[in-house]
Design a protein around this motif. Structure first.
Motif, PDB file in Angstrom:
ATOM      1  N   ALA A  41       9.308   2.174   0.519  1.00  0.00           N
ATOM      2  CA  ALA A  41       9.198   2.333   1.883  1.00  0.00           C
ATOM      3  C   ALA A  41       9.258   4.089   2.262  1.00  0.00           C
ATOM      4  CB  ALA A  41      10.546   1.778   2.287  1.00  0.00           C
ATOM      5  N   SER A  42       9.711   4.851   1.341  1.00  0.00           N
ATOM      6  CA  SER A  42       9.769   6.288   1.500  1.00  0.00           C
ATOM      7  C   SER A  42       8.358   6.853   1.489  1.00  0.00           C
ATOM      8  CB  SER A  42      10.580   6.970   0.749  1.00  0.00           C
ATOM      9  OG  SER A  42      11.942   6.294   0.628  1.00  0.00           O
ATOM     10  N   ARG A  43       7.640   6.151   0.900  1.00  0.00           N
ATOM     11  CA  ARG A  43       6.081   6.633   0.699  1.00  0.00           C
ATOM     12  C   ARG A  43       4.926   5.912   1.619  1.00  0.00           C
ATOM     13  NH1 ARG A  43       4.324   4.857  -3.608  1.00  0.00           N
ATOM     14  NH2 ARG A  43       6.035   3.755  -4.681  1.00  0.00           N
ATOM     15  N   LEU A  44       5.367   4.963   2.247  1.00  0.00           N
ATOM     16  CA  LEU A  44       4.532   4.213   2.880  1.00  0.00           C
ATOM     17  C   LEU A  44       3.586   4.976   4.036  1.00  0.00           C
ATOM     18  CD1 LEU A  44       3.641   1.226   3.340  1.00  0.00           C
ATOM     19  CD2 LEU A  44       5.276   1.253   5.389  1.00  0.00           C
ATOM     20  N   LEU A  45       4.070   6.064   4.591  1.00  0.00           N
ATOM     21  CA  LEU A  45       3.410   6.632   5.853  1.00  0.00           C
ATOM     22  C   LEU A  45       3.144   8.222   5.289  1.00  0.00           C
ATOM     23  CD1 LEU A  45       4.467   4.899   9.113  1.00  0.00           C
ATOM     24  CD2 LEU A  45       2.566   4.424   7.695  1.00  0.00           C
ATOM     25  N   GLY A  46       3.128   8.395   4.043  1.00  0.00           N
ATOM     26  CA  GLY A  46       3.344   9.770   3.564  1.00  0.00           C
ATOM     27  C   GLY A  46       4.352  10.700   4.175  1.00  0.00           C
ATOM     28  N   PRO A  47       3.923  11.800   4.962  1.00  0.00           N
ATOM     29  CA  PRO A  47       4.954  12.974   5.232  1.00  0.00           C
ATOM     30  C   PRO A  47       5.935  12.277   6.227  1.00  0.00           C
ATOM     31  CG  PRO A  47       2.593  13.812   5.169  1.00  0.00           C
ATOM     32  CD  PRO A  47       2.621  12.302   4.922  1.00  0.00           C
ATOM     33  N   ILE A  48       5.648  11.382   7.109  1.00  0.00           N
ATOM     34  CA  ILE A  48       6.386  10.598   8.177  1.00  0.00           C
ATOM     35  C   ILE A  48       7.563   9.933   7.558  1.00  0.00           C
ATOM     36  CG2 ILE A  48       6.739   9.089  10.068  1.00  0.00           C
ATOM     37  CD1 ILE A  48       3.612   9.573  10.535  1.00  0.00           C
ATOM     38  N   THR A  49       7.176   9.205   6.429  1.00  0.00           N
ATOM     39  CA  THR A  49       8.329   8.318   5.903  1.00  0.00           C
ATOM     40  C   THR A  49       9.158   9.230   4.879  1.00  0.00           C
ATOM     41  OG1 THR A  49       6.582   7.354   4.647  1.00  0.00           O
ATOM     42  CG2 THR A  49       7.437   5.966   6.435  1.00  0.00           C
ATOM     43  N   GLU A  50       8.485  10.122   4.286  1.00  0.00           N
ATOM     44  CA  GLU A  50       9.221  11.030   3.419  1.00  0.00           C
ATOM     45  C   GLU A  50      10.287  11.875   4.197  1.00  0.00           C
ATOM     46  OE1 GLU A  50       6.263  13.643   1.531  1.00  0.00           O
ATOM     47  OE2 GLU A  50       5.596  11.807   0.493  1.00  0.00           O
ATOM     48  N   LEU A  51       9.872  12.282   5.462  1.00  0.00           N
ATOM     49  CA  LEU A  51      10.875  12.762   6.207  1.00  0.00           C
ATOM     50  C   LEU A  51      12.184  12.097   6.675  1.00  0.00           C
ATOM     51  CD1 LEU A  51      11.632  15.669   7.878  1.00  0.00           C
ATOM     52  CD2 LEU A  51      10.314  14.514   9.559  1.00  0.00           C
TER      53      LEU A  51
ATOM     54  N   VAL B 186       5.476  -5.663  13.031  1.00  0.00           N
ATOM     55  CA  VAL B 186       4.300  -5.058  12.551  1.00  0.00           C
ATOM     56  C   VAL B 186       4.646  -3.932  11.182  1.00  0.00           C
ATOM     57  CG1 VAL B 186       2.253  -3.529  12.489  1.00  0.00           C
ATOM     58  CG2 VAL B 186       2.544  -5.235  14.154  1.00  0.00           C
ATOM     59  N   THR B 187       5.713  -3.412  11.427  1.00  0.00           N
ATOM     60  CA  THR B 187       6.353  -2.432  10.546  1.00  0.00           C
ATOM     61  C   THR B 187       6.789  -3.124   9.349  1.00  0.00           C
ATOM     62  OG1 THR B 187       6.865  -0.818  12.090  1.00  0.00           O
ATOM     63  CG2 THR B 187       8.090  -0.580  10.016  1.00  0.00           C
ATOM     64  N   GLY B 188       7.385  -4.234   9.524  1.00  0.00           N
ATOM     65  CA  GLY B 188       7.945  -5.326   8.564  1.00  0.00           C
ATOM     66  C   GLY B 188       6.850  -5.735   7.705  1.00  0.00           C
ATOM     67  N   LEU B 189       5.794  -6.119   8.416  1.00  0.00           N
ATOM     68  CA  LEU B 189       4.641  -6.938   7.880  1.00  0.00           C
ATOM     69  C   LEU B 189       3.903  -5.801   6.995  1.00  0.00           C
ATOM     70  CD1 LEU B 189       2.710  -8.928   7.312  1.00  0.00           C
ATOM     71  CD2 LEU B 189       1.433  -8.423   9.604  1.00  0.00           C
ATOM     72  N   VAL B 190       3.675  -4.619   7.349  1.00  0.00           N
ATOM     73  CA  VAL B 190       3.100  -3.559   6.610  1.00  0.00           C
ATOM     74  C   VAL B 190       3.752  -3.158   5.252  1.00  0.00           C
ATOM     75  CG1 VAL B 190       2.546  -1.137   6.570  1.00  0.00           C
ATOM     76  CG2 VAL B 190       1.927  -2.368   8.520  1.00  0.00           C
ATOM     77  N   LEU B 191       5.423  -3.163   5.383  1.00  0.00           N
ATOM     78  CA  LEU B 191       6.163  -3.040   4.194  1.00  0.00           C
ATOM     79  C   LEU B 191       5.879  -4.246   3.085  1.00  0.00           C
ATOM     80  CD1 LEU B 191       9.415  -1.796   6.161  1.00  0.00           C
ATOM     81  CD2 LEU B 191       8.280  -0.624   4.389  1.00  0.00           C
ATOM     82  N   ALA B 192       5.924  -5.247   3.844  1.00  0.00           N
ATOM     83  CA  ALA B 192       5.665  -6.362   2.854  1.00  0.00           C
ATOM     84  C   ALA B 192       4.426  -6.506   2.274  1.00  0.00           C
ATOM     85  CB  ALA B 192       5.811  -7.975   3.749  1.00  0.00           C
ATOM     86  N   ALA B 193       3.225  -6.209   2.910  1.00  0.00           N
ATOM     87  CA  ALA B 193       2.000  -6.412   2.495  1.00  0.00           C
ATOM     88  C   ALA B 193       1.823  -4.994   1.334  1.00  0.00           C
ATOM     89  CB  ALA B 193       1.087  -5.769   3.352  1.00  0.00           C
ATOM     90  N   ASP B 194       2.678  -3.998   1.421  1.00  0.00           N
ATOM     91  CA  ASP B 194       2.537  -2.942   0.492  1.00  0.00           C
ATOM     92  C   ASP B 194       3.167  -3.351  -0.818  1.00  0.00           C
ATOM     93  OD1 ASP B 194       2.306   0.038  -0.384  1.00  0.00           O
ATOM     94  OD2 ASP B 194       4.344  -0.010  -0.480  1.00  0.00           O
TER      95      ASP B 194
END
Length: 265
Positions: free
Chosen positions: A52-62, A123-131
């Motif tokens: 979850a922290s690495r999902l969107l790169g710098p955005i989720t890292e922040l 959609v955020t939940g779906l992207v997390l699940a797919a990851d």
């Protein structure tokens, strides 16, 4: 528990709880379970290495960095006299029923701000699940959503009206999916040796961050053979059996097999 295990447990919880919130068809249950699976990963935003922290790169890292800082401050402000010395960052603020309920209500309230805001949460939940689980879950949700649109588009209505109806339906359950997924994550971590303080701020034995755990012989280490060889297979089997109509189909298949075997003898 590892991310895949959390997502699978969220998927199973979503399938089990869906009928309780009025969702019964595959077109309704699959998107709900997928969102629950995704949000079962959300509490680990307090760990820099989590998916979850690495999902969107710098955005989720922040976001992860901000969550860890907030959790540490909250821990220091609310720890009891017997709470251990800790940074209070991982498995603290986001790993509580309070956080699950709060974010669940926040997600549910987005319905007042527009249906597209609700879709963004789903959609955020779906992207997390797919990851965590793979792209098959996206295909399953798209198939279910397509079926839902076809079923909603009554004679005289257009696809746009059907999509609006679908978004309205999502708004009815998205808050439950967020809260349920986060709570299931807490239960999963309670199975491990580290435990999880999900009853915060309820004081237990002088601790407001008391880690709830199974009895010592039943605990397992995150990423151990128990998780990969026992927990994950059980969740996979449960995730299939809990699908709407799965058990009758399997029963009919078993009966047909028995008849075929009897005919061969």
């Amino acid at each position: 528990m590892m991310g895949r295990s959390h997502a699978l447990s969220g998927w199973c919880a979503g399938l089990a709880v869906a009928p309780l919130v009025g969702l019964t068809s595959v077109a309704e249950v699959v998107p709900f379970a997928a969102a629950t699976a995704g949000y079962a990963l959300l509490p680990d935003l307090d760990h820099p290495g989590a998916s979850a922290s690495r999902l969107l790169g710098p955005i989720t890292e922040l976001i992860s960095r901000a969550v860890r800082a907030f959790s540490g401050v909250l821990y220091n402000l609310t720890k009891g006299p017997r709470d251990e010395q800790s940074t209070g960052k991982h498995r603290h603020a986001t790993h509580t029923v309070a956080a699950a309920v709060l974010l669940g209500f926040l997600a549910a309230s987005l319905g007042d701000r527009g249906k597209w805001a609700v879709l963004a949460v789903a959609v955020t939940g779906l992207v997390l699940a797919a990851d965590a689980l793979g792209d098959w879950i996206i295909l399953a949700v798209l198939a279910a959503a397509g079926w839902s649109v076809v079923g909603t588009a009554l004679p005289g209505t257009g696809a746009a009206d059907a999509i609006q109806a679908g978004l309205t339906q999502i708004g009815g359950w998205i808050g439950v999916a967020v809260a349920l997924g986060m709570f299931v994550h807490c239960l999963g971590d309670s199975l491990t040796r580290s435990g999880c303080p999900w009853l915060w701020p309820l004081p237990i034995r002088g601790e407001t961050w008391y880690e709830l755990r199974l009895p010592r012989p039943l605990r397992f280490r995150t990423g151990s053979w128990v998780e990969h060889g026992v927990i994950v297979p059980i969740l996979v089997i449960a995730g299939v059996l809990l699908l709407p109509g799965a058990i009758p189909v399997l029963r009919n298949l078993f009966d047909a097999t028995q008849i075929w075997i009897a005919g061969q003898s």
